[in-house]
Scaffold this motif. Sequence first.
Motif, PDB file in Angstrom:
ATOM      1  N   THR A 233       2.114   2.413  -3.489  1.00 13.75           N
ATOM      2  CA  THR A 233       1.423   3.411  -4.526  1.00 13.75           C
ATOM      3  C   THR A 233       1.184   4.673  -3.733  1.00 13.75           C
ATOM      4  O   THR A 233       0.218   4.925  -3.113  1.00 13.75           O
ATOM      5  CB  THR A 233      -0.091   2.694  -4.502  1.00 13.75           C
TER       6      THR A 233
ATOM      7  N   GLN B 109      -2.860   4.957  -7.516  1.00 12.80           N
ATOM      8  CA  GLN B 109      -4.038   4.405  -6.697  1.00 12.80           C
ATOM      9  C   GLN B 109      -5.278   4.414  -7.484  1.00 12.80           C
ATOM     10  O   GLN B 109      -6.085   3.326  -7.287  1.00 12.80           O
ATOM     11  CB  GLN B 109      -4.282   5.264  -5.531  1.00 12.80           C
TER      12      GLN B 109
ATOM     13  N   SER C  21      -7.151   0.845  -7.718  1.00 14.03           N
ATOM     14  CA  SER C  21      -8.446   0.698  -7.443  1.00 14.03           C
ATOM     15  C   SER C  21      -9.535   0.223  -8.426  1.00 14.03           C
ATOM     16  O   SER C  21     -10.107  -0.629  -8.227  1.00 14.03           O
ATOM     17  CB  SER C  21      -8.940   2.074  -6.670  1.00 14.03           C
TER      18      SER C  21
ATOM     19  N   THR D 208      -4.845   9.961  -1.845  1.00 16.73           N
ATOM     20  CA  THR D 208      -4.457   8.550  -2.200  1.00 16.73           C
ATOM     21  C   THR D 208      -4.947   7.621  -1.112  1.00 16.73           C
ATOM     22  O   THR D 208      -5.341   6.535  -1.180  1.00 16.73           O
ATOM     23  CB  THR D 208      -2.981   8.485  -2.413  1.00 16.73           C
TER      24      THR D 208
ATOM     25  N   GLY E 252       0.537  -1.332  -0.144  1.00 21.09           N
ATOM     26  CA  GLY E 252      -0.073  -0.191  -0.048  1.00 21.09           C
ATOM     27  C   GLY E 252       0.774   1.194  -0.139  1.00 21.09           C
ATOM     28  O   GLY E 252       0.399   2.183  -0.710  1.00 21.09           O
TER      29      GLY E 252
ATOM     30  N   ARG F 122      -7.432   4.395  -1.005  1.00 21.51           N
ATOM     31  CA  ARG F 122      -7.098   3.131  -0.866  1.00 21.51           C
ATOM     32  C   ARG F 122      -7.814   2.487   0.346  1.00 21.51           C
ATOM     33  O   ARG F 122      -8.578   1.279   0.123  1.00 21.51           O
ATOM     34  CB  ARG F 122      -5.671   3.094  -0.535  1.00 21.51           C
TER      35      ARG F 122
END
Length: 372
Positions: A250, A256, A260, A289, A247, A293
Amino acid sequence: MTSARPDTAKNPWERFSVVMALIWLVFLIYPVVALLRSEAAAGWITVAWVALALFIVLYVVGAVRGVRSDTPIGSPVGAAPWLFYAGLIVCALLSVPAEGGAVLSFLPFIMSFAAFGLTRTWHWITSGASLIIAALFVFLSPGGIGFVTILIIIALLAVVNTVSTTLIMRSADAERLGLELATSEGREAVARDVHDLIGHSLTVVGLKSQLARRLIDSDPERAKAELADIEALTAEAIAGVRATVSGVRTVTLDEQLAASGEALRSAGIAFTVDGDPGSLSPAQALTATWILREATTNVLRHAEASRVQVHVSTGRLSVVDDGRGCDDRDGGPAGSGEGNGIRGMRERAAMAGAQFRLDDEPTGGTIVEVMW
């Protein structure tokens, strides 16, 4: 609509740069009038017309290049801006025999080019030299007082350029510090997450290891079961750390959005993006971002949605789904309060000086929104 955007959208001024450069050319009316009335030799008049045309080309092209450049104002530049700068000065000098004092009208353009396209030192040098040249001509040359208006314009422009570039440079510094602060806070949050995950897992693993060691002779079967639990806990901890680190990698909003979209579409959920990710500042985009996420994770785990729409505008990002609403979101039963994911989003938004909103949509589903 996809999250991709053309390169020309990176700087919102780019699409207007040519128009902005052309507007100021109206002040070259003074050299044009001077040439039309000039009594100089025909050769010098021809040279002056060519120099004026070349000056316009150099100024417009140089201004557009400067706007589209990633080099911050006042920073060292490459060879091209210096060539444009020298070309502007040469064109002005070649116009002197045919235009006389009207050549002073070239100075504001050269000053602006130096202020926004060259180093800070050369902004001061160009502004000072322009003021001295204009003042000497106005007060010492015959008929020079007729150009006092241009002297006033040059003086005012020196102040305006200085103030404008100073504000832009300070704004860029503030933006950079904000991005560094947001990145630092994000790293601290990740460090806490990893610490909590590893700390809990290692504590349990340690207790089970001690138990397995005591049972290995008296109850081998139970000891094997404890070892199996240790293996499962270790694998779970490794997976958690990998997910956290993945995570963190990104780091841009564009990336992102793409990640996604891929994750949601793989789950059979339609995904659209409305707006320009470039409308958020780098610091805002970093926080957005993280919010995107976590919102994506919640939709995949709990929302039972068929459609997700992301809207990005100046100082705002929202994620809207058509799922079952806020209840039972983030892994908790309805009415049980917020889970770690939503609390994390609120904390990240608060650290970034933004407002966070989580609410039911009137038409069904949920909206997650962060606003500055």
